[in-house]
Design a protein around this motif. Structure first.
Motif, PDB file in Angstrom:
ATOM      1  N   HIS A  74       0.853  -1.195   0.000  1.00 47.71           N
ATOM      2  CA  HIS A  74       0.000   0.000   0.000  1.00 47.71           C
ATOM      3  C   HIS A  74       0.888   1.245   0.000  1.00 47.71           C
ATOM      4  CE1 HIS A  74      -3.344  -2.661   0.838  1.00 47.71           C
ATOM      5  NE2 HIS A  74      -2.596  -3.204   1.776  1.00 47.71           N
ATOM      6  N   TYR A  75       0.419   2.287  -0.655  1.00 50.07           N
ATOM      7  CA  TYR A  75       1.200   3.506  -0.793  1.00 50.07           C
ATOM      8  C   TYR A  75       0.453   4.685  -0.185  1.00 50.07           C
ATOM      9  CZ  TYR A  75       3.374   0.781  -4.558  1.00 50.07           C
ATOM     10  OH  TYR A  75       3.975  -0.199  -5.297  1.00 50.07           O
ATOM     11  N   ILE A  76       1.197   5.536   0.486  1.00 48.26           N
ATOM     12  CA  ILE A  76       0.676   6.837   0.906  1.00 48.26           C
ATOM     13  C   ILE A  76       1.430   7.865   0.079  1.00 48.26           C
ATOM     14  CG2 ILE A  76       0.479   8.507   2.781  1.00 48.26           C
ATOM     15  CD1 ILE A  76       0.409   6.126   4.720  1.00 48.26           C
ATOM     16  N   ASN A  77       0.710   8.631  -0.731  1.00 50.84           N
ATOM     17  CA  ASN A  77       1.314   9.619  -1.618  1.00 50.84           C
ATOM     18  C   ASN A  77       1.073  11.011  -1.063  1.00 50.84           C
ATOM     19  OD1 ASN A  77       2.040   7.581  -3.503  1.00 50.84           O
ATOM     20  ND2 ASN A  77      -0.053   7.586  -4.272  1.00 50.84           N
ATOM     21  N   TYR A  93       1.531  -4.977   5.366  1.00 52.15           N
ATOM     22  CA  TYR A  93       0.862  -5.185   6.647  1.00 52.15           C
ATOM     23  C   TYR A  93       1.864  -5.481   7.757  1.00 52.15           C
ATOM     24  CZ  TYR A  93      -3.580  -5.412   4.164  1.00 52.15           C
ATOM     25  OH  TYR A  93      -4.665  -5.130   3.397  1.00 52.15           O
ATOM     26  N   SER A  94       3.002  -6.070   7.392  1.00 49.07           N
ATOM     27  CA  SER A  94       4.025  -6.403   8.387  1.00 49.07           C
ATOM     28  C   SER A  94       4.781  -5.166   8.867  1.00 49.07           C
ATOM     29  CB  SER A  94       5.013  -7.405   7.803  1.00 49.07           C
ATOM     30  OG  SER A  94       5.704  -6.808   6.721  1.00 49.07           O
ATOM     31  N   ASN A  95       4.418  -4.001   8.351  1.00 49.51           N
ATOM     32  CA  ASN A  95       5.032  -2.717   8.697  1.00 49.51           C
ATOM     33  C   ASN A  95       6.405  -2.508   8.069  1.00 49.51           C
ATOM     34  OD1 ASN A  95       2.849  -1.729  10.193  1.00 49.51           O
ATOM     35  ND2 ASN A  95       3.530  -2.863  11.995  1.00 49.51           N
ATOM     36  N   ASP A  96       6.867  -3.438   7.216  1.00 48.02           N
ATOM     37  CA  ASP A  96       8.064  -3.153   6.435  1.00 48.02           C
ATOM     38  C   ASP A  96       7.676  -2.083   5.423  1.00 48.02           C
ATOM     39  OD1 ASP A  96       9.557  -5.072   7.694  1.00 48.02           O
ATOM     40  OD2 ASP A  96       9.150  -6.610   6.191  1.00 48.02           O
ATOM     41  N   TYR A  97       8.555  -1.136   5.192  1.00 47.18           N
ATOM     42  CA  TYR A  97       8.206  -0.079   4.251  1.00 47.18           C
ATOM     43  C   TYR A  97       9.443   0.491   3.589  1.00 47.18           C
ATOM     44  CZ  TYR A  97       9.696   3.328   7.744  1.00 47.18           C
ATOM     45  OH  TYR A  97      10.433   4.057   8.624  1.00 47.18           O
ATOM     46  N   TYR A  98       9.218   1.258   2.538  1.00 48.48           N
ATOM     47  CA  TYR A  98      10.271   2.036   1.901  1.00 48.48           C
ATOM     48  C   TYR A  98       9.690   3.402   1.584  1.00 48.48           C
ATOM     49  CZ  TYR A  98       8.132   1.605  -2.679  1.00 48.48           C
ATOM     50  OH  TYR A  98       7.261   1.697  -3.725  1.00 48.48           O
ATOM     51  N   GLU A  99      10.581   4.365   1.343  1.00 50.36           N
ATOM     52  CA  GLU A  99      10.129   5.718   1.047  1.00 50.36           C
ATOM     53  C   GLU A  99      10.915   6.291  -0.125  1.00 50.36           C
ATOM     54  OE1 GLU A  99       8.878   8.197   4.612  1.00 50.36           O
ATOM     55  OE2 GLU A  99      10.376   6.848   5.504  1.00 50.36           O
ATOM     56  N   ILE A 100      10.280   7.216  -0.840  1.00 52.53           N
ATOM     57  CA  ILE A 100      10.926   7.969  -1.913  1.00 52.53           C
ATOM     58  C   ILE A 100      10.536   9.441  -1.737  1.00 52.53           C
ATOM     59  CG2 ILE A 100      11.231   8.262  -4.401  1.00 52.53           C
ATOM     60  CD1 ILE A 100      10.082   5.441  -4.771  1.00 52.53           C
ATOM     61  N   TRP A 101      11.531  10.320  -1.828  1.00 46.45           N
ATOM     62  CA  TRP A 101      11.310  11.760  -1.754  1.00 46.45           C
ATOM     63  C   TRP A 101      11.669  12.378  -3.101  1.00 46.45           C
ATOM     64  CZ3 TRP A 101      13.539   8.761   1.921  1.00 46.45           C
ATOM     65  CH2 TRP A 101      12.948   8.747   3.180  1.00 46.45           C
ATOM     66  N   ASN A 109       9.349  20.890 -12.687  1.00 43.15           N
ATOM     67  CA  ASN A 109      10.079  19.784 -13.296  1.00 43.15           C
ATOM     68  C   ASN A 109      10.765  18.991 -12.184  1.00 43.15           C
ATOM     69  OD1 ASN A 109       9.691  20.595 -16.105  1.00 43.15           O
ATOM     70  ND2 ASN A 109      11.064  22.285 -15.607  1.00 43.15           N
ATOM     71  N   ARG A 110      10.574  17.685 -12.186  1.00 50.91           N
ATOM     72  CA  ARG A 110      11.253  16.859 -11.186  1.00 50.91           C
ATOM     73  C   ARG A 110      12.749  16.911 -11.468  1.00 50.91           C
ATOM     74  NH1 ARG A 110       9.133  10.944 -10.502  1.00 50.91           N
ATOM     75  NH2 ARG A 110       7.415  12.132  -9.626  1.00 50.91           N
ATOM     76  N   ILE A 111      13.531  17.252 -10.444  1.00 51.61           N
ATOM     77  CA  ILE A 111      14.978  17.375 -10.621  1.00 51.61           C
ATOM     78  C   ILE A 111      15.760  16.380  -9.769  1.00 51.61           C
ATOM     79  CG2 ILE A 111      14.938  19.780 -11.380  1.00 51.61           C
ATOM     80  CD1 ILE A 111      15.687  20.571  -8.472  1.00 51.61           C
ATOM     81  N   TYR A 112      15.114  15.767  -8.779  1.00 51.54           N
ATOM     82  CA  TYR A 112      15.852  14.886  -7.865  1.00 51.54           C
ATOM     83  C   TYR A 112      14.892  13.915  -7.191  1.00 51.54           C
ATOM     84  CZ  TYR A 112      18.677  13.553  -3.780  1.00 51.54           C
ATOM     85  OH  TYR A 112      19.347  12.858  -2.815  1.00 51.54           O
ATOM     86  N   GLU A 113      15.390  12.702  -6.947  1.00 53.04           N
ATOM     87  CA  GLU A 113      14.649  11.754  -6.108  1.00 53.04           C
ATOM     88  C   GLU A 113      15.633  10.960  -5.264  1.00 53.04           C
ATOM     89  OE1 GLU A 113      13.407   7.638  -8.173  1.00 53.04           O
ATOM     90  OE2 GLU A 113      12.748   9.389  -9.322  1.00 53.04           O
ATOM     91  N   LYS A 114      15.211  10.656  -4.056  1.00 47.07           N
ATOM     92  CA  LYS A 114      16.043   9.871  -3.145  1.00 47.07           C
ATOM     93  C   LYS A 114      15.184   8.771  -2.537  1.00 47.07           C
ATOM     94  CE  LYS A 114      19.186   9.815   0.640  1.00 47.07           C
ATOM     95  NZ  LYS A 114      20.409  10.418   1.049  1.00 47.07           N
ATOM     96  N   HIS A 115      15.734   7.544  -2.555  1.00 48.13           N
ATOM     97  CA  HIS A 115      15.047   6.381  -1.998  1.00 48.13           C
ATOM     98  C   HIS A 115      15.602   6.068  -0.619  1.00 48.13           C
ATOM     99  CE1 HIS A 115      13.283   4.981  -5.944  1.00 48.13           C
ATOM    100  NE2 HIS A 115      14.061   5.981  -6.284  1.00 48.13           N
TER     101      HIS A 115
END
Length: 186
Positions: A74-77, A93-101, A109-115
């Motif tokens: 599931h994603y929260i945007n 559901y196991s609360n494992d997650y990742y994030e992207i900024w 214009n998107r200039i940068y992303e960090k995982h």
């Protein structure tokens, strides 16, 4: 295709890592934005649901018997005041997650992303990736630089990989390659 010209069914063969068949079914809202993608990849069925801005909100993977292959994702945007996607948190559901900024210039214009795993990407004003650092993708730290011509075609890629290994004191491996679009090394 539907009457609006959107692809509603696609079937093909992927040759990238190994040969397998795939099939995709697409559903759209009244504005023509994708809301659901269902895929059959070998014996797995993947369903992705999207929000009104076209970003994923749920992903389910099931086997041919309808059993879960992995936990639903599931994603929260999060969006800024200009409706730019600035943060994604994907979780199970196991609360494992990742994030992207994401970061944008004054023209949106998107200039940068960090995982959250340490990977980073930089973009030009046309949306092309011009530099990326991969900590996870290739199992060792790598950096790639890309250059494009006026038509937006990648004219070469520079690949740098640094593997530091300690063995009886020290030694370092450094690899650097530059590729042209036809695959030849510069």
């Amino acid at each position: 295709y539907n009457v609006q010209g959107n692809c509603i069914h696609e079937k093909g063969i992927n040759f990238l890592e190994h040969l397998f068949e795939y099939e995709h079914w697409y559903e759209y809202d009244e504005q023509g934005k994708i809301i659901t993608l269902r895929s059959k990849i070998e014996y797995w069925f993947v369903t992705v649901e999207y929000d009104s801005k076209g970003n994923p909100i749920n992903r389910y993977v099931k086997d041919a018997y309808g059993e879960d292959v992995s936990e639903p994702l599931h994603y929260i945007n999060e969006y800024d005041e200009k409706d730019n996607l600035i943060h994604i948190k994907g979780f199970y559901y196991s609360n494992d997650y990742y994030e992207i900024w994401y970061e944008y210039d004054e023209n949106c214009n998107r200039i940068y992303e960090k995982h959250s795993n340490g990977n980073e990407k930089w973009y030009d004003i046309y949306g092309n990736v011009i530099h990326e650092k991969n900590v996870v993708k290739f199992k060792i730290p790598t950096e790639l630089w890309y250059e494009y011509n006026e038509q937006g075609d990648c004219i070469y890629t520079k690949y740098v990989s640094e593997l530091k290994t300690i063995f009886e004191g020290r030694y370092i491996y450094w690899y650097e390659y530059t590729y042209y679009p036809d695959g030849t090394v510069k």
